[in-house]
Design a protein around this motif. Structure first.
Motif, short mmCIF file in Angstrom:
data_model
loop_
_atom_site.label_atom_id
_atom_site.label_comp_id
_atom_site.label_asym_id
_atom_site.label_seq_id
_atom_site.Cartn_x
_atom_site.Cartn_y
_atom_site.Cartn_z
N TYR A 55 0.87 -1.18 0.00
CA TYR A 55 0.00 0.00 0.00
C TYR A 55 0.90 1.23 0.00
CZ TYR A 55 -4.01 -2.88 1.34
OH TYR A 55 -5.00 -3.81 1.37
N ASP A 56 0.60 2.19 -0.86
CA ASP A 56 1.33 3.46 -0.93
C ASP A 56 0.27 4.53 -1.18
OD1 ASP A 56 3.03 5.59 -1.28
OD2 ASP A 56 4.13 4.72 -2.95
N GLN A 57 -0.30 5.01 -0.11
CA GLN A 57 -1.48 5.89 -0.18
C GLN A 57 -1.07 7.35 -0.14
OE1 GLN A 57 -4.24 2.76 2.29
NE2 GLN A 57 -3.09 4.24 3.42
N ARG A 58 -1.84 8.18 -0.81
CA ARG A 58 -1.54 9.61 -0.85
C ARG A 58 -2.11 10.35 0.35
NH1 ARG A 58 -5.90 12.46 -2.45
NH2 ARG A 58 -7.54 11.37 -3.56
N TRP A 59 -2.81 9.65 1.22
CA TRP A 59 -3.41 10.27 2.40
C TRP A 59 -2.85 9.59 3.67
CZ3 TRP A 59 -6.17 7.58 -1.34
CH2 TRP A 59 -6.46 6.26 -1.03
N ASP A 60 -2.95 10.30 4.78
CA ASP A 60 -2.59 9.72 6.06
C ASP A 60 -3.67 8.75 6.49
OD1 ASP A 60 -0.33 11.38 6.17
OD2 ASP A 60 -1.41 12.94 7.24
N GLU A 61 -3.29 7.75 7.30
CA GLU A 61 -4.26 6.77 7.77
C GLU A 61 -3.99 6.46 9.24
OE1 GLU A 61 -6.04 2.37 6.58
OE2 GLU A 61 -4.08 2.97 5.81
N PHE A 62 -5.01 6.69 10.05
CA PHE A 62 -4.96 6.33 11.47
C PHE A 62 -5.82 5.09 11.62
CE2 PHE A 62 -6.63 6.42 15.80
CZ PHE A 62 -5.47 6.65 16.53
N VAL A 63 -5.23 4.01 12.16
CA VAL A 63 -5.93 2.73 12.23
C VAL A 63 -5.95 2.25 13.68
CG1 VAL A 63 -5.96 0.33 11.45
CG2 VAL A 63 -5.13 2.12 9.93
N VAL A 64 -7.14 1.81 14.13
CA VAL A 64 -7.30 1.19 15.43
C VAL A 64 -7.77 -0.24 15.20
CG1 VAL A 64 -8.54 1.22 17.63
CG2 VAL A 64 -7.99 3.38 16.49
N LEU A 65 -7.13 -1.19 15.84
CA LEU A 65 -7.59 -2.57 15.77
C LEU A 65 -8.62 -2.75 16.89
CD1 LEU A 65 -6.86 -4.92 13.89
CD2 LEU A 65 -5.58 -5.87 15.78
N VAL A 66 -9.87 -2.91 16.50
CA VAL A 66 -10.98 -2.99 17.45
C VAL A 66 -11.04 -4.37 18.10
CG1 VAL A 66 -13.49 -2.82 17.69
CG2 VAL A 66 -12.26 -1.23 16.19
N SER A 67 -10.90 -5.41 17.27
CA SER A 67 -10.92 -6.78 17.78
C SER A 67 -10.09 -7.66 16.86
CB SER A 67 -12.35 -7.30 17.90
OG SER A 67 -12.96 -7.37 16.63
N GLY A 68 -9.73 -8.84 17.38
CA GLY A 68 -8.90 -9.74 16.61
C GLY A 68 -7.44 -9.38 16.76
N SER A 69 -6.64 -9.80 15.79
CA SER A 69 -5.22 -9.47 15.77
C SER A 69 -4.72 -9.50 14.33
CB SER A 69 -4.42 -10.43 16.66
OG SER A 69 -4.61 -11.75 16.25
N ALA A 70 -3.59 -8.83 14.12
CA ALA A 70 -3.04 -8.72 12.77
C ALA A 70 -1.54 -8.46 12.85
CB ALA A 70 -3.73 -7.57 12.02
N ARG A 71 -0.89 -8.64 11.73
CA ARG A 71 0.53 -8.29 11.61
C ARG A 71 0.67 -7.36 10.41
NH1 ARG A 71 1.39 -13.95 13.01
NH2 ARG A 71 1.70 -14.43 10.83
N LEU A 72 1.47 -6.33 10.60
CA LEU A 72 1.67 -5.29 9.60
C LEU A 72 3.17 -5.14 9.37
CD1 LEU A 72 -0.06 -3.02 8.15
CD2 LEU A 72 0.61 -1.55 10.05
N ILE A 113 -9.23 5.67 9.69
CA ILE A 113 -9.53 7.06 9.36
C ILE A 113 -8.52 7.50 8.32
CG2 ILE A 113 -9.74 9.42 10.22
CD1 ILE A 113 -10.17 8.13 13.04
N HIS A 114 -8.99 7.75 7.11
CA HIS A 114 -8.15 8.24 6.03
C HIS A 114 -8.38 9.75 5.95
CE1 HIS A 114 -7.64 4.13 4.43
NE2 HIS A 114 -8.90 3.97 4.81
N TYR A 115 -7.28 10.51 5.95
CA TYR A 115 -7.46 11.96 5.90
C TYR A 115 -6.27 12.62 5.22
CZ TYR A 115 -4.25 12.09 9.87
OH TYR A 115 -3.14 11.93 10.68
N GLU A 116 -6.55 13.80 4.69
CA GLU A 116 -5.49 14.61 4.12
C GLU A 116 -5.01 15.54 5.21
OE1 GLU A 116 -6.04 16.12 0.09
OE2 GLU A 116 -7.96 15.10 0.12
#
Length: 127
Positions: A55-72, A113-116
């Protein structure tokens, strides 16, 4: 996802309509959208980004993991970042990243949350 509305007030639950089986694709619900801002609920059931894709997005992204789990994985880092319920990360525009794993049962629920970032644009000489 069920959304209740009473005029301008809207309410819902990020836990509504979660699948009980893995899905072929992530489920994405746009909760709010306006110029320069998009709020999404993303439900993952084992999905991951392809190994050679970023992913190479032109906007900032704030991410909260609400439930479960992940690897980034962030480009340039040698190890995955493990995210668990309650963890968050702020990915600035053009921070190349990919999801290497998501928990399928129970599903992994993200709030993104994707935002400029207008401040960053002003600092770079833009408007």
């Amino acid at each position: 996802m069920r959304l209740k509305s009473d005029g301008a007030v809207k309410a819902g639950s990020l836990r509504d309509a979660l699948p009980d089986q893995p899905q072929p694709e992530e489920l994405v619900d746009i909760l709010l959208e306006s110029p320069g801002l998009r709020l999404e609920r993303i439900v993952s059931t084992g999905q991951a980004t392809l190994d050679d894709d970023w992913y190479d997005q032109r906007w900032d992204e704030f991410v909260v993991l609400v439930s479960g789990s992940a690897r980034l994985r962030l480009e340039g880092e040698d190890e995955d970042r493990v995210l668990e319920a309650g963890d968050w990360i702020l990915l600035p525009a053009h921070c190349r990243h990919r999801v290497t794993w998501t928990q399928s049962k129970p599903p992994t629920v993200w709030l993104a949350i994707h935002y400029e970032d207008s401040l960053s644009r002003r600092e770079a000489g833009g408007r």
